[in-house]
Scaffold this motif. Structure first.
Motif, PDB file in Angstrom:
ATOM      1  N   ALA A 462       0.869  -1.174   0.000  1.00 10.32           N
ATOM      2  CA  ALA A 462       0.000   0.000   0.000  1.00 10.32           C
ATOM      3  C   ALA A 462       0.901   1.218   0.000  1.00 10.32           C
ATOM      4  N   GLY A 463       0.611   2.183  -0.881  1.00 13.53           N
ATOM      5  CA  GLY A 463       1.521   3.303  -0.976  1.00 13.53           C
ATOM      6  C   GLY A 463       0.878   4.561  -1.512  1.00 13.53           C
ATOM      7  N   ILE A 464       1.672   5.629  -1.503  1.00 13.60           N
ATOM      8  CA  ILE A 464       1.221   6.916  -2.004  1.00 13.60           C
ATOM      9  C   ILE A 464       1.997   7.258  -3.266  1.00 13.60           C
ATOM     10  N   ASP A 465       1.344   8.024  -4.152  1.00 14.22           N
ATOM     11  CA  ASP A 465       1.926   8.435  -5.421  1.00 14.22           C
ATOM     12  C   ASP A 465       1.722   9.931  -5.581  1.00 14.22           C
ATOM     13  N   SER A 466       2.759  10.622  -6.032  1.00 20.62           N
ATOM     14  CA  SER A 466       2.660  12.069  -6.175  1.00 20.62           C
ATOM     15  C   SER A 466       1.614  12.487  -7.200  1.00 20.62           C
ATOM     16  N   GLY A 467       1.131  11.547  -8.011  1.00 18.84           N
ATOM     17  CA  GLY A 467       0.049  11.839  -8.936  1.00 18.84           C
ATOM     18  C   GLY A 467      -1.307  11.962  -8.276  1.00 18.84           C
TER      19      GLY A 467
END
Length: 717
Positions: A462-467
């Protein structure tokens, strides 16, 4: 769409300041120390005994332990200090009992129990609510007479008196041989209703019609072992009379069900099998299901975090994170050999992060002695990166610790895996994640088989994306998207990413707000790790893994796991609220989650008047004020905290004065340790009682008489 890849690290090399150490992907337990419980002196004997053993070099074997309510440990094991009953009328093997006051590290002999003229062996103990300790054993004159005696100690194991006989088969010399018709290996425990039960191996039906070479039998006692009810068949093979289920060991799991394991000789090469029962006394026909990689004389341990651990005569250690449905082998064996050099092993939890493995170990002078190995078993993890990254194994990328954080420059989803291996049933994993350049970063979990390469592992991420995306995915040396949510992500801002796992349910929170709620049961074990992106940099901090049996903050505003009994229930803003009628409304978790030792915690807010409570060990719930069996503890708006038990009526167990303000949240915590129940409000102890009426069931929440109550943050750990 941006590919979210995770490559997991775990099974290769961990570089420590002192050198290189192999990383144990397969199993979390690592051996730390070893002690000898007893080494029986040798003597010159008069020749072999009835079984062909040499008494003088027999030593000691078949060790079993018991933790007492006062924290001390008892051990029982078999010794030989005479020439045997064929040469001495009062001879035979004996049982010796020893005590440890330092968590099983050192031992002092308390007593030796003999049944003159017979071989006494297979000792196993249990402590009753009143403090009495019972010891069951087998007493044998081979091919002639077999009994399963029970002894009782009222002084913590220092002295023993005969109490009862579980079962017997008495004949004349040689009459119970060809085939043997003995009874062996009793193992006692407590059922959920407080009754005492025992399982044992039974050859008495070898010449019956239908014939069974050996079965697993059980009996129940309603009076603390003074007498025993009729025999119940627990494991048998109706299709094959040569099958020999034997050496039974059983436990109650944290889901409230009962797990029985045993070897099956005769037809299955002494491989280890198991069965599961909802009530501990009703067992299906047949020999059950095999446990891979285990052979001969098994022993099962139910860990406090819900995992099962099993060992057997092969010295392998296996774990199950799903109550026996699947198993994985520990990377490190318990002992350097197998049967007949090491046998009759057993397992015990001696601390939150420690288990003890006892065995009969071969000695150079002949025979065996009784030994214990202590193993570290991680049940949590935490790293704030104040020092080095020795707790991590790295796969690609450039990883550095600086400024109290873990920094990565990643080309193709570089990753770092937590060491030691943390493999839990249900848990929360979280980390502070900062993108220091455009791209992505993630927390990976339930990771196994990691390697170099973008998707080279099995597990979840599970992660975050700058988009502007928060994502959840599954990896199997490739990537499968499971869910995503639109979020605003800025560079150089720390975001708290938290994953909560509950029996396949995966909830992903960002800055404590639930964003993804998804169920996937592909993986149920593995460790955690950190992962960079593709051509970017990121920073990680405050990585923690916290185990629990169950956790629900109602952030999804659903209660699909619960059954409502009366009242009007609603969910809003992550709060579970009920408008209760005159018949106190309740809602009960559908899965049984309570065991012998656990903590139940929840937040309660009285919105107007009356009371609100947590209930546990719940059985047979129905609509109605007191319509269930179990316990409850709660707060009254009139200014008190209470504890009681229910049996379709209410019995008070205690109360204490406590000012309660409607509209204010209170944290109610119940700590259960065996029969002891402690009730805390806002971390202050108010009630401390002992009651043994119920030891099994579900948990729930309960409102009062014609009032409105809210609940939040229900968890069991």
């Amino acid at each position: 769409m941006i590919k979210k890849s995770v490559s997991f690290l775990l099974a290769l090399i961990l570089i420590l300041s002192i050198g290189a150490q192999a990383f144990a992907e397969g199993g979390p337990a690592t051996v730390q120390s070893e002690v000898t419980v007893h080494n029986q002196p040798t003597f010159t004997d008069a020749g072999t005994d009835a079984r062909g053993f040499s008494p003088g070099t027999y030593g000691s074997e078949y060790g079993r332990m018991l933790k007492l309510a006062n924290g001390n440990w008892l051990a029982v094991y078999t010794i030989y200090d005479n020439n045997g009953y064929t040469r001495v009328s009062t001879g035979g093997t004996k049982l010796q009992v020893a005590r440890s006051t330092d968590n099983a590290r050192t031992w002092t002999v308390l007593n030796t129990i003999a049944d003159p003229g017979r071989d006494l062996d297979n000792g196993q103990m249990i402590q009753l609510e009143n403090g009495d300790v019972l010891l069951a054993a087998r007493s044998v004159r081979w091919q002639e007479s077999y009994t399963l005696p029970v002894y009782k100690s009222t002084d913590g194991g220092s002295s023993w008196t005969f109490l009862s006989t579980i079962d017997s088969n008495i004949g004349t010399p040689g009459s119970l041989g060809s085939p043997d018709r003995g009874i062996y290996e009793p193992h006692m425990g407590l059922l959920g209703d407080g009754r005492l039960a025992v399982f044992y191996a039974n050859e008495k039906y070898a010449l019956s019609s239908p014939a069974y070479s050996q079965i697993i039998s059980m009996k129940v006692s309603t009076n603390g072992g003074s007498s025993w009810d009729s025999e119940i068949f627990a494991a048998w093979d109706p299709a094959n009379s040569a099958s020999r289920p034997g050496m039974p060991v059983w436990t109650k799991m944290t889901n409230g069900k009962y797990f029985l394991t045993y070897e099956v000789c005769g037809t299955a090469g002494c491989n280890v099998y198991y069965k599961i029962s909802n009530d501990g006394v009703t067992w299906s026909s047949g020999i059950g299901t095999p446990i891979p990689g285990q052979n001969g004389a098994p022993y099962v341990l139910s860990l406090s975090d819900g995992r099962l651990a099993v060992t057997s005569n092969g010295s392998a250690l296996s774990f199950s994170n799903d109550y026996g449905a699947t198993w994985y082998a520990n990377d490190q064996a318990l002992w350097p050999g197998a049967f007949p050099d090491y046998y009759w092993g057993s397992l015990y939890q001696t601390g939150t992060n420690e288990i003890a493995a006892m065995t009969s170990a071969k000695r150079t002078v002949g025979g065996h002695n009784v030994k214990i190995k202590f193993l570290t078993l991680p049940t949590g993890f935490s790293d704030g990166f104040s020092g080095t990254d020795s707790n991590w194994t790295k796969y690609e990328g450039t990883w550095t610790v600086s400024g109290g954080a873990y920094n990565v420059s990643s080309t193709s989803a570089a990753k770092a895996i937590a060491n030691p291996y943390v493999s839990l049933v249900n848990y929360a994993a979280e980390a502070d994640i900062t993108l220091t350049s455009a791209g992505q970063a993630s927390l990976i979990f339930d990771v196994t088989s990691p390697g170099n390469g973008t998707d080279a592992f099995k597990g979840y991420g599970a992660g975050i994306d700058s988009g502007g995306v928060l994502w959840l995915g599954r990896f199997n040396n490739n990537y499968t998207q499971l869910a995503s949510a639109s979020v605003a992500i800025s560079m150089n801002v720390a975001y708290k990413l938290k994953v909560v796992k509950n029996f396949g349910r995966i909830q992903v929170f960002l800055d404590n707000v639930l964003k993804i709620d998804y169920t996937d049961t592909t993986y149920n074990r593995g460790t955690i790790g950190l992962r960079g992106g593709f051509g970017n940099t990121a920073r990680f901090d405050n990585v923690t893994v916290t185990p629990h049996t169950y956790s629900n903050g109602f952030d999804s505003n659903t209660d699909s796991e619960w059954t409502r009994y009366g009242g009007t229930w609603s969910l809003s803003g992550g709060v579970y609220t009920v408008a209760s009628p005159t018949a106190f409304a309740k809602s009960v978790l559908n899965q049984r989650t309570t065991g012998e030792k656990y903590t139940l915690e929840g937040q309660i807010r009285l919105n107007d008047s009356g009371e609100g409570s947590l209930i546990w060990n719940v059985q047979n719930p129905a609509v109605g004020t007191d319509s269930f069996q179990g316990y409850g503890a709660g707060i009254f708006a009139s200014g008190s905290v209470w504890l009681g038990k229910f049996n379709n009526n209410f019995t008070s167990l205690g109360n204490a004065t406590l000012p309660i303000s409607p509209g204010t949240w209170y944290t109610l915590k119940i700590v259960v340790a065996g029969y002891r129940i402690q009730v805390y409000v806002n971390n202050t102890l108010y009630i401390d009682r002992t009651d043994s009426s119920y030891t099994n069931g579900s948990v729930g929440v309960r409102a009062g008489y014609n009032n409105n109550v809210s609940f939040d943050s229900i968890k069991i750990y």
